[in-house]
Design a protein around this motif. Structure first.
Motif, PDB file in Angstrom:
ATOM      1  N   PHE A  52      18.400 -17.361  17.274  1.00 29.56           N
ATOM      2  CA  PHE A  52      17.118 -16.701  17.012  1.00 29.56           C
ATOM      3  C   PHE A  52      15.910 -17.564  17.382  1.00 29.56           C
ATOM      4  N   HIS A  53      16.156 -18.790  17.852  1.00 27.83           N
ATOM      5  CA  HIS A  53      15.076 -19.721  18.176  1.00 27.83           C
ATOM      6  C   HIS A  53      14.130 -19.099  19.206  1.00 27.83           C
ATOM      7  N   LEU A  54      12.833 -19.163  18.916  1.00 30.26           N
ATOM      8  CA  LEU A  54      11.735 -18.660  19.754  1.00 30.26           C
ATOM      9  C   LEU A  54      11.658 -17.133  19.827  1.00 30.26           C
ATOM     10  N   ARG A  55      12.408 -16.436  18.971  1.00 32.41           N
ATOM     11  CA  ARG A  55      12.257 -14.978  18.864  1.00 32.41           C
ATOM     12  C   ARG A  55      11.251 -14.677  17.753  1.00 32.41           C
ATOM     13  N   LYS A  56      10.754 -13.453  17.765  1.00 31.39           N
ATOM     14  CA  LYS A  56       9.802 -13.052  16.725  1.00 31.39           C
ATOM     15  C   LYS A  56      10.533 -12.791  15.413  1.00 31.39           C
ATOM     16  N   THR A  57       9.885 -13.209  14.328  1.00 33.26           N
ATOM     17  CA  THR A  57      10.419 -12.937  12.991  1.00 33.26           C
ATOM     18  C   THR A  57       9.847 -11.608  12.503  1.00 33.26           C
ATOM     19  N   ALA A  58      10.263 -11.180  11.336  1.00 32.78           N
ATOM     20  CA  ALA A  58       9.822  -9.900  10.786  1.00 32.78           C
ATOM     21  C   ALA A  58       8.316  -9.870  10.511  1.00 32.78           C
ATOM     22  N   ASN A  59       7.705 -11.034  10.271  1.00 35.19           N
ATOM     23  CA  ASN A  59       6.260 -11.017  10.022  1.00 35.19           C
ATOM     24  C   ASN A  59       5.454 -11.235  11.307  1.00 35.19           C
ATOM     25  N   GLY A  60       6.136 -11.315  12.464  1.00 37.05           N
ATOM     26  CA  GLY A  60       5.453 -11.432  13.752  1.00 37.05           C
ATOM     27  C   GLY A  60       5.346 -12.843  14.298  1.00 37.05           C
ATOM     28  N   LEU A  75      11.124 -10.741  -0.789  1.00 36.99           N
ATOM     29  CA  LEU A  75       9.961 -11.523  -1.227  1.00 36.99           C
ATOM     30  C   LEU A  75       8.829 -11.350  -0.225  1.00 36.99           C
ATOM     31  N   PRO A  76       7.589 -11.331  -0.693  1.00 42.25           N
ATOM     32  CA  PRO A  76       6.463 -11.176   0.230  1.00 42.25           C
ATOM     33  C   PRO A  76       6.422 -12.328   1.251  1.00 42.25           C
ATOM     34  N   PHE A  77       6.021 -12.006   2.476  1.00 40.17           N
ATOM     35  CA  PHE A  77       5.858 -13.046   3.498  1.00 40.17           C
ATOM     36  C   PHE A  77       4.838 -14.064   3.000  1.00 40.17           C
ATOM     37  N   GLY A  78       5.121 -15.324   3.276  1.00 37.31           N
ATOM     38  CA  GLY A  78       4.236 -16.403   2.848  1.00 37.31           C
ATOM     39  C   GLY A  78       4.620 -17.018   1.513  1.00 37.31           C
ATOM     40  N   THR A  79       5.536 -16.405   0.780  1.00 44.28           N
ATOM     41  CA  THR A  79       5.966 -16.959  -0.510  1.00 44.28           C
ATOM     42  C   THR A  79       6.601 -18.324  -0.288  1.00 44.28           C
ATOM     43  N   MET A  80       6.145 -19.301  -1.051  1.00 44.02           N
ATOM     44  CA  MET A  80       6.724 -20.647  -0.998  1.00 44.02           C
ATOM     45  C   MET A  80       7.849 -20.725  -2.023  1.00 44.02           C
ATOM     46  N   LEU A  81       8.994 -21.269  -1.583  1.00 42.24           N
ATOM     47  CA  LEU A  81      10.164 -21.391  -2.445  1.00 42.24           C
ATOM     48  C   LEU A  81      10.717 -22.806  -2.390  1.00 42.24           C
ATOM     49  N   ARG A  82      11.125 -23.271  -3.539  1.00 44.33           N
ATOM     50  CA  ARG A  82      11.894 -24.507  -3.606  1.00 44.33           C
ATOM     51  C   ARG A  82      13.352 -24.067  -3.625  1.00 44.33           C
ATOM     52  N   VAL A  96       8.683 -18.095   3.248  1.00 44.97           N
ATOM     53  CA  VAL A  96       9.353 -16.869   3.686  1.00 44.97           C
ATOM     54  C   VAL A  96       8.556 -16.254   4.839  1.00 44.97           C
ATOM     55  N   ASN A  97       9.230 -16.081   6.000  1.00 44.58           N
ATOM     56  CA  ASN A  97       8.571 -15.463   7.151  1.00 44.58           C
ATOM     57  C   ASN A  97       9.466 -14.450   7.871  1.00 44.58           C
ATOM     58  N   ASP A  98      10.639 -14.167   7.292  1.00 45.56           N
ATOM     59  CA  ASP A  98      11.577 -13.269   7.960  1.00 45.56           C
ATOM     60  C   ASP A  98      12.337 -12.465   6.905  1.00 45.56           C
ATOM     61  N   ARG A  99      13.074 -11.464   7.341  1.00 47.52           N
ATOM     62  CA  ARG A  99      13.834 -10.597   6.446  1.00 47.52           C
ATOM     63  C   ARG A  99      15.330 -10.721   6.675  1.00 47.52           C
ATOM     64  N   LEU A 100      16.055 -10.661   5.573  1.00 47.27           N
ATOM     65  CA  LEU A 100      17.512 -10.533   5.592  1.00 47.27           C
ATOM     66  C   LEU A 100      17.836  -9.041   5.594  1.00 47.27           C
ATOM     67  N   PRO A 101      18.979  -8.652   6.137  1.00 49.96           N
ATOM     68  CA  PRO A 101      19.373  -7.234   6.014  1.00 49.96           C
ATOM     69  C   PRO A 101      19.559  -6.876   4.541  1.00 49.96           C
ATOM     70  N   LYS A 102      19.201  -5.671   4.174  1.00 49.76           N
ATOM     71  CA  LYS A 102      19.339  -5.209   2.779  1.00 49.76           C
ATOM     72  C   LYS A 102      20.782  -5.308   2.284  1.00 49.76           C
ATOM     73  N   SER A 103      21.744  -5.197   3.194  1.00 50.97           N
ATOM     74  CA  SER A 103      23.155  -5.226   2.813  1.00 50.97           C
ATOM     75  C   SER A 103      23.722  -6.641   2.691  1.00 50.97           C
ATOM     76  N   SER A 104      22.919  -7.653   2.998  1.00 50.43           N
ATOM     77  CA  SER A 104      23.398  -9.041   2.962  1.00 50.43           C
ATOM     78  C   SER A 104      23.806  -9.455   1.551  1.00 50.43           C
TER      79      SER A 104
END
Length: 188
Positions: A52-60, A75-82, A96-104
């Motif tokens: 997925f390197h250099l491809r667009k993520t779900a938030n663009g 989780l909303p895009f931009g959420t910081m997680l430890r 968080v800048n991308d989405r997992l499939p709902k079925s994951s």
């Protein structure tokens, strides 16, 4: 024994008014475990890299596998997680800048850079704990989800610790050593 009971009773009745507070402030901790205060989710994490390197993520954004980013189901895009690797207690902060499939079945997919920080490259999939940085983030997530909080996500507010002043113990010891005539004379 009666004398001690009388002294303690008199101290409690009269002595509290004359006890001066120490400068020391003590915090009562109403929080369970410090590390669990901001815990929002536990589960399994994996990572993604070169495919997925250099491809667009779900938030663009353009995905860079060396940055500290992650994909999450909702989780909303931009959420910081430890993210804490529960196998070795290594931790990393990700955005968080991308989405997992709902079925994951995973709770999070990490960038390869984040996976390196957690020392999970060899394992590929590890148990993790996800935490947010503060109470304000929890409040914003509660507001964001309203009545549609995802199953398995823990969004709890904890009361702030209560401050109180500890009584001066030396004053109590002085009162216990006073002759009973002096203690009784306070009534007159």
């Amino acid at each position: 024994m009666k004398k001690i009971s009388l002294i303690i009773g008199l101290f409690l009745f009269f002595g509290l008014t004359s006890v001066q507070a120490q400068d020391e402030t003590i915090l009562l901790e109403n929080v369970h475990v410090a590390d669990s205060t901001f815990l929002i989710e536990e589960g399994v994490a994996s990572y993604y890299g070169t495919r997925f390197h250099l491809r667009k993520t779900a938030n663009g954004e353009v995905y860079n596998m060396e940055e500290l980013t992650a994909a999450h189901k909702h989780l909303p895009f931009g959420t910081m997680l430890r993210v804490v690797n529960l196998k070795n207690e290594k931790e990393v902060w990700v955005r968080v800048n991308d989405r997992l499939p709902k079925s994951s079945k995973r709770v999070i997919d990490l960038s390869k850079g984040a996976a390196k920080e957690l020392e999970m490259i060899r394992d590929g999939v590890v148990p993790v704990r996800l935490e947010v940085p503060d109470q304000e983030t929890i409040v914003s997530l509660i507001d964001y989800y309203q009545d549609n909080k995802p199953a398995g996500m823990r969004l709890r507010l904890y009361p702030k610790p209560i401050e109180f002043l500890r009584p001066n113990i030396e004053m109590l010891e002085l009162m216990l050593n006073l002759p009973s005539e002096m203690l009784l004379s306070r009534n007159n």
